[in-house]
Every structure is written in structure tokens, then in C-alpha cells.
Design a protein around this motif. Sequence first.
Motif, PDB file in Angstrom:
ATOM      1  N   LEU A 236     -15.707   6.179  13.995  1.00 32.30           N
ATOM      2  CA  LEU A 236     -14.388   5.649  13.678  1.00 32.30           C
ATOM      3  C   LEU A 236     -13.433   6.664  14.555  1.00 32.30           C
ATOM      4  CD1 LEU A 236     -14.934   6.044   9.778  1.00 32.30           C
ATOM      5  CD2 LEU A 236     -15.125   3.858  11.314  1.00 32.30           C
ATOM      6  N   VAL A 244      -7.548  -0.553  10.395  1.00 30.86           N
ATOM      7  CA  VAL A 244      -8.114  -0.557   9.287  1.00 30.86           C
ATOM      8  C   VAL A 244      -7.495   0.596   8.697  1.00 30.86           C
ATOM      9  CG1 VAL A 244     -10.113   0.184   7.944  1.00 30.86           C
ATOM     10  CG2 VAL A 244     -10.282  -1.310  10.335  1.00 30.86           C
ATOM     11  N   LEU A 251     -13.792   0.968   3.921  1.00 31.98           N
ATOM     12  CA  LEU A 251     -14.700   1.438   4.897  1.00 31.98           C
ATOM     13  C   LEU A 251     -15.836   2.165   4.231  1.00 31.98           C
ATOM     14  CD1 LEU A 251     -12.062   3.507   7.080  1.00 31.98           C
ATOM     15  CD2 LEU A 251     -13.577   1.839   8.017  1.00 31.98           C
ATOM     16  N   ASP A 277     -16.170   1.918  16.396  1.00 30.68           N
ATOM     17  CA  ASP A 277     -16.536   0.644  15.611  1.00 30.68           C
ATOM     18  C   ASP A 277     -14.913   0.054  14.912  1.00 30.68           C
ATOM     19  OD1 ASP A 277     -19.037   0.700  16.119  1.00 30.68           O
ATOM     20  OD2 ASP A 277     -19.278   2.432  14.592  1.00 30.68           O
ATOM     21  N   HIS A 278     -14.205   1.213  14.361  1.00 27.98           N
ATOM     22  CA  HIS A 278     -13.069   0.730  13.842  1.00 27.98           C
ATOM     23  C   HIS A 278     -11.879   1.857  14.144  1.00 27.98           C
ATOM     24  CE1 HIS A 278     -14.863  -2.253  11.450  1.00 27.98           C
ATOM     25  NE2 HIS A 278     -15.761  -1.161  10.998  1.00 27.98           N
ATOM     26  N   VAL A 280      -8.874   3.613  12.570  1.00 26.07           N
ATOM     27  CA  VAL A 280      -8.425   3.811  11.240  1.00 26.07           C
ATOM     28  C   VAL A 280      -7.230   4.651  11.354  1.00 26.07           C
ATOM     29  CG1 VAL A 280      -9.288   4.928   9.065  1.00 26.07           C
ATOM     30  CG2 VAL A 280     -10.963   4.074  10.518  1.00 26.07           C
TER      31      VAL A 280
END
Length: 316
Positions: A236, A244, A251, A277-278, A280
Motif C-alpha cells: 500500500l 482508495v 481495505l 497494489d493501491h 491510499v
Amino acid sequence: MTVEERPAERLTNPRADRVRKVASLAGRSARQRTGLFLAEGPQAVREALIAWLARHEVAPEASGLGPDVEAHRDLPLPDAVYFAPGVMARHGDLAALIERIHAVLFDPSRELPRSDRLFLREASEEVIAAMCDAVSPQGIVAVCRIPSASPGPELSGCHLTAALCRLQDPGNVGTVIRTADAAGADAVLLSQGTVDVWSPKVVRAAAGSHFHLPLVPAAALADELSALRAAGTQILAAAGEGAVPLAGGDLPLHRPTLWMFGNEGAGLDAQERALADHAVAVPLYGRAESLNVATAAAVCLYASAMAQRQMPGADR
């Protein structure tokens, strides 16, 4: 016999060669040449002494680090400790630790290798001030060994990890290390371009956490993160404009997680974000334009730490 009563010559000359060599460790070139760094003040030195006892005391669990000494092999150890008169009277816990160290050093039934012995010496306030980098020295300083970068700790089993990507402010870096330690993180990864984590300002800001969790240089950050992802860790990236939101519960923060934190001014660059992956975002409910990176790290790391501990059967 107390520490102050031991028949050892007090260091009183602030211009002595030994004092100058210790003081030189405030500079990066001296740290790189010698493999040593400074830990200043009672809190940092206390943790350094506890780490030494965990490695060398007959009953290492008495040190507070537990009996698994091998688990701490990637942590630094003190090589020498210098203390001003009266420090031990003001800090009884430090005096007790040094008495335990004396018991190990002078145990006739044990022969410690020269490399494992710890040099302890009382010094004048002027000498301590000359050794220290801090504007207001606190009467005690330890010279510690920087742990070898290889072999590094096994990261695939980590539940929570922080990666510092080109952070430059020593106070921020030390605070993130301290926060990661407090949140129960297993390690901190350090990308190329991150300030030297063994500098006195970083060590002071971390307040002893250098002796609690591995600080792992990651020259090839992409390879490290790829290996972690293959082992089941989600990556992250903390980013103010991330797609996100941290709030909202979408999450899976209970999963093993590595959080990436970027440069104070520029944040994470495109290549670094692509490793995650994301991306945030920590919500901003007031009018502030952004969060300090150390504050954002505290919010993100604790969000994961609390989620992991709320899972049924969690043993962390």
C-alpha cells in the motif's frame, strides 16, 4: 561495588584522541569508515544496554527481549559507553543495567571474545559534551556497531512493514522508525536516497527504536516488494491523492501489509507508486493542505496494527 566506585580512570580531556574519534561519528564518512554510530541520552543508551544483555547474559529473557536471541541478530549492539558523574545516581535503571553488564564482563567462568566485550568509562561533563552531537547532551553516550546489511532478516513472514522512499528529514525518519516500532512493525525498509538512518539526529528522534527492529537497506526496492507480494503481503502506498480512502473499511488491513511512505516534498514518484497494489489517501477533515509524512505514517501503520489485532485468533 557501584559503577562510580570502580577503579577506572575518568576521561577528563575533551581534546583527547578517543574523544575526537567518538565525536567524528556525527559525520557520515566516519560512520561508513568505522561501521559505528552514536546513541545519545539515557533512553537510547538504555535500549543499547538491554540489547547487549539480550545477546550475552546467561538468562537473556531477563533483558526484556525474550529468550530468542537469534531473532535480534540484525539489531545494533553497543561497543562503548561513556557517562558523566551523577548520571547513574539520576538513572537507577541505567546503573542496574551496567551492574549486570559488569557481572557478565568479569565472570571468571566466561571468556567473551574481544569483539563482544563492552568498554565502560566515566567521563567529565566536558568530555561528554565534546563527544555528543546534541546541543544539550544528557550525560551519557554509547558508541554502537551498525549491523551488517547482509544477510538481512527474512521479510516474507512479516505482518507489518514500513518502506521509506527517499525521505530526507532526519526528524521525520526517526519518528517513522519510532512509530513503526510502537505499532509492532517487523522491519523498516530504506530505499536509496533516504537519509542515513544512523545519523545522530535520526537516532535521537527514534528514541531507542534502532535497537528494537531491523532497518533494512533496499537497494533494489522493486525486487524486495515483488518478493513480499509473492509471499502474500499487500503493498500500500500512502498518497494524499490516492484513489482508495483509508477510512471506509474497504481495505483488507488485517492482511500482512507493507506501507510505502514518500519524500516530504515530492511524495512517491510514478515508479514507486507503480509498485503498490493501491494508492491510499488519509482523509483530511479540516483545512490543512496535507499531513506531515511522519503523521501520515502513524495513522496508516496504526490502522493496520489495530486491524491485525482485531482478527480472531490474532497472536500479535
